[in-house]
Design a protein around this motif. Structure first.
Motif, PDB file in Angstrom:
ATOM      1  N   THR A  49      38.866  41.695  50.342  1.00  0.00           N
ATOM      2  CA  THR A  49      38.545  40.460  49.562  1.00  0.00           C
ATOM      3  C   THR A  49      36.921  40.755  49.387  1.00  0.00           C
ATOM      4  O   THR A  49      36.077  41.191  50.393  1.00  0.00           O
ATOM      5  CB  THR A  49      38.509  39.190  49.981  1.00  0.00           C
ATOM      6  N   THR A  60      41.180  43.136  45.619  1.00  0.00           N
ATOM      7  CA  THR A  60      42.454  42.495  44.957  1.00  0.00           C
ATOM      8  C   THR A  60      42.076  40.889  44.681  1.00  0.00           C
ATOM      9  O   THR A  60      42.563  40.252  44.048  1.00  0.00           O
ATOM     10  CB  THR A  60      43.604  42.636  45.785  1.00  0.00           C
ATOM     11  N   ARG A  61      40.951  40.485  45.705  1.00  0.00           N
ATOM     12  CA  ARG A  61      40.561  39.100  45.496  1.00  0.00           C
ATOM     13  C   ARG A  61      39.085  38.977  45.532  1.00  0.00           C
ATOM     14  O   ARG A  61      38.364  39.737  46.376  1.00  0.00           O
ATOM     15  CB  ARG A  61      41.093  38.317  46.667  1.00  0.00           C
ATOM     16  N   ARG A  90      39.460  38.291  36.213  1.00  0.00           N
ATOM     17  CA  ARG A  90      40.864  37.799  36.179  1.00  0.00           C
ATOM     18  C   ARG A  90      41.970  38.526  35.128  1.00  0.00           C
ATOM     19  O   ARG A  90      43.076  38.910  35.649  1.00  0.00           O
ATOM     20  CB  ARG A  90      40.809  36.206  35.663  1.00  0.00           C
ATOM     21  N   GLN A  96      42.785  38.158  41.761  1.00  0.00           N
ATOM     22  CA  GLN A  96      42.644  36.880  42.265  1.00  0.00           C
ATOM     23  C   GLN A  96      41.268  36.242  42.289  1.00  0.00           C
ATOM     24  O   GLN A  96      40.472  36.899  43.184  1.00  0.00           O
ATOM     25  CB  GLN A  96      43.430  36.508  43.546  1.00  0.00           C
ATOM     26  N   ASP A  99      38.834  33.233  43.162  1.00  0.00           N
ATOM     27  CA  ASP A  99      38.812  31.564  43.561  1.00  0.00           C
ATOM     28  C   ASP A  99      37.248  31.238  43.504  1.00  0.00           C
ATOM     29  O   ASP A  99      36.372  31.958  44.271  1.00  0.00           O
ATOM     30  CB  ASP A  99      39.166  31.640  44.981  1.00  0.00           C
ATOM     31  N   ASP A 149      38.639  26.037  42.723  1.00  0.00           N
ATOM     32  CA  ASP A 149      39.901  26.764  43.396  1.00  0.00           C
ATOM     33  C   ASP A 149      39.947  26.671  44.853  1.00  0.00           C
ATOM     34  O   ASP A 149      41.317  26.457  45.413  1.00  0.00           O
ATOM     35  CB  ASP A 149      40.038  28.177  43.227  1.00  0.00           C
TER      36      ASP A 149
END
Ligand SMILES: NC(=O)C1=CN([C@@H]2O[C@H](COP(=O)(O)OP(=O)(O)OC[C@H]3O[C@@H](n4cnc5c(N)ncnc54)[C@H](OP(=O)(O)O)[C@@H]3O)[C@@H](O)[C@H]2O)C=CC1
Ligand SMILES: Nc1c(N[C@@H]2O[C@H](COP(=O)(O)O)[C@@H](O)[C@H]2O)[nH]c(=O)[nH]c1=O
Length: 586
Positions: free
Chosen positions: A88, A114-115, A136, A141, A143, A148
């Motif tokens: 992340t 991935t995030r 996105r 992902q 946030d 979010d």
């Protein structure tokens, strides 16, 4: 350290899993903390930090050093290497894709992140939400804090992201630079003795802190009376880092002929005045290298709007109470730093930090928001905001969004396109943009230069038959940012005029032309951006440089804009010729 505030952003290890999003908040706070490291090193610019973590462990970090340097995300990815896969990334602020090449986003995507957890959306309308959408659409992902992710700890992390870029957020919302009023007063509320003598009220430690505050500002403003009484220097003398320009506001121009501020050998001074004031004194100032800007009516708001247009992000007001009251009344002061020294001077007529505001009842007093206290040596520093931090959630649609709603609105259409800071729309046209170029040296061997600015500045000393000049070329070539390259070269030029190549004035336009030609040839997205401006006049809105820049009022020669327009027509001519020849070949 928070932008323009001295108080550290305390990165408390609130990783208690009982708090929803505690770990995410912790890492975002860390991103904000490292983002702030660059403040004061170079001319103030937005602060970006990136932390990459996997299984709760930090594996890479990076922060943007200056406008024209490697993005925080790229640095963090390089530091984390293979550990990026499935990790992340935590960003204090959405990256700004100023140059149309999505460097930050593609670094994260390519590395296998991935995030992504983002503190705040980009406050500038022309950049807001672009990177979020891009990430996105690449399947990451994403946030955003407060959107979010919501909880008490998230709110705290969000605050640290707002604070670290407070200048940019206020600037974007109020369309004037972020302004901080700073003063030192005695315990009985005086900023000088009745005689006007003021050195010194605050301690050495406090004054050192002021140097740091200066280093975080684009400019320092004083009024005419402070120049007459104090003969200030207004330099940041804490060793290295950025030195802001000095601005004097004087309506009468009744200023001394001998003043420290007229020595512009290490830092420029701009005097803003009322149209027609003391023309001979204006000429005298110009002969000293001091820039004079006339206003029809000199007031603090117009002056700030003018410096906003010139790209300034952050201003420190170190004036007396007369000008401070004017600035507060016109609503342009965002933050206050008051150094209170434990001493009493008395004096019925001794000046106070803020003059007449026209208030008659205590209920009218302006309350500071988010204030804090800090002891510095023997003094107390009280700081706080005069205006609430603007809400970062997007209320105004971005240019893209507006276009989607109403296609009759042509994004970016303008007959004059101004560019200056790299985060501006068309910021990639700036010589400070982070686009390395490869140029042949004197022997025809290709060398890589970190930016057009590095190349241009170093060439002031290229070919001079002196080992010192050769060393200077190498030093400028390896400067950590385009801003540093420019600062080094200008200082050397002032201090060693004999080492500047004799034909510099004759060749400088050609040096710039060749560097720009390379930049706009090797980066296809920059070439398209340049071609997309066909029909518009390009003007570099440089604050200092009336040779390369055009100024907002057309007072500059705008050679950078001219060269870009020349290149644009050459590229357009080439593409026309090639399409004509492919048409003929059919
Ligand atoms: N302790 C501290 O932190 C500080 C102390 N001081 C002390 O304060 C005293 C000076 O205070 P003060 O007289 O209030 O000086 P200011 O710095 O506030 O200067 C006032 C002057 O600003 C100019 N000015 C230009 N535009 C405006 C405007 N729109 N509104 C108001 N003024 C404008 C005018 O200059 P002009 O007359 O040339 O037209 C005016 O006389 C000195 O004794 C100095 O030592 C000063 C700064 C900080
Ligand atoms: N007297 C006073 C301040 N005064 C401010 O500092 C200016 C002088 O800066 P310089 O010439 O660079 O040292 C002066 O004109 C005024 O704006 N500042 C403080 O932190 N503490 C003090 O006690």
């Amino acid at each position: 350290m928070a932008a323009s505030f001295p108080s550290p952003i305390i990165c408390k290890a609130t990783t208690n899993n009982n708090h929803p999003h505690a770990l995410d908040s912790f890492h975002v706070r860390r991103a904000a903390e490292i983002a702030d490291k660059s403040a004061g090193l170079t001319s103030p610019h937005p602060n970006f930090g990136c932390v990459i973590a996997t299984a709760g462990k930090v594996v890479g970090e990076g922060y943007l050093y200056a406008q024209g340097t490697k993005p925080a995300e790229v640095q963090a990815v390089e530091a984390a290497g293979e550990l990026c896969r499935g990790a992340t990334a935590y960003l204090n602020m959405e990256p700004g894709d100023c140059h149309g090449d999505r460097t930050a986003v593609s670094a994260l995507v390519k590395a296998g992140i991935t995030r992504v957890v983002v503190g705040i959306r980009h406050p500038l309308q022309h950049l807001r939400s672009h990177a979020l959408r891009a990430m996105r659409s690449e399947g990451l992902q994403v946030d955003v804090l407060g959107e979010d992710l919501k909880s008490k700890v998230v709110e705290e992390a969000l605050k640290s992201c707002l604070i670290v870029n407070a200048p940019l957020i206020y600037r974007a919302a109020s369309r004037v630079p972020f302004s901080v009023l700073k003063y030192a007063m005695t315990l009985d509320g005086k900023i000088a003795a009745s005689s006007g003598h003021a050195s010194w009220i605050s301690s050495k430690e406090s004054r050192y802190r002021v140097f740091e505050l200066r280093g975080r500002s684009d400019a320092i403003v004083v009024g005419g009376n402070t120049v007459r009484k104090d003969n200030p220097r207004l330099t940041a003398r804490h060793g290295g880092g950025h030195v802001p320009i000095r601005i004097v506001m004087s309506r009468t121009l009744n200023l001394p002929e001998v003043a420290n501020l007229w020595d512009v050998s290490s830092v420029p001074t701009i005097v803003v005045t009322q149209r027609g004031a003391r023309k001979n004194f204006q000429k005298f100032l110009a002969s000293k290298g001091v820039e004079v800007v006339e206003f029809d009516i000199l007031n603090t708001r117009d002056v700030m709007e003018y410096f906003y247009d010139r790209g300034y992000l952050s201003i420190l007001w170190e004036c007396g109470g007369t000008l401070a009251a004017s600035a507060i009344s016109s609503g342009i002061i965002h933050k206050v730093f008051a150094f209170v020294a434990p001493k009493i001077i008395g004096g019925k007529n001794a000046p106070t930090p803020v003059g007449e505001l026209g208030m008659v009842e205590m209920t009218q007093a302006l309350d500071l928001i988010d204030f804090s206290y800090e002891q510095i040596g023997p003094d107390m520093l009280i700081s706080g905001f005069l205006q609430p931090l603007p809400d970062p959630t997007p209320v105004i649609p971005s240019v893209d969004e507006t276009y989607a709603i109403d296609p009759s609105v042509t994004p970016y259409e303008s007959s004059i396109i101004f560019f200056y800071k790299t985060w501006d729309l068309y910021g990639a046209f700036s010589n400070f943009s982070p686009h390395p170029i490869q140029m042949p040296d004197e022997n025809g061997d290709y060398q890589t230069w970190s930016s057009v600015e590095h190349y241009y500045q170093a060439h002031k000393f290229v070919g001079v038959n002196d080992p010192v000049a050769r060393d200077f070329v190498e030093d400028i070539k390896s400067a950590k940012s385009p801003e540093e390259a420019a600062r080094m070269a200008r200082t050397i030029q002032r201090q060693h005029p004999d080492l500047v190549r004799f034909d510099w004035d004759a060749v400088k336009i050609d040096v710039m032309y060749r560097a720009l030609k390379c930049k706009f040839s090797i980066y296809p997205h920059l070439n398209s951006m340049l071609l997309s401006t066909a029909g518009s006049v390009l003007v570099e809105a440089s604050p200092h440089d009336l040779f390369w820049g055009g100024g907002r009022d057309g007072e500059g020669l705008n050679y950078l804009g001219r060269l870009l327009m020349q290149l644009r027509s050459e590229f357009l001519g080439e593409s026309l010729t090639s399409s004509e020849s492919s048409f003929l070949a059919l």
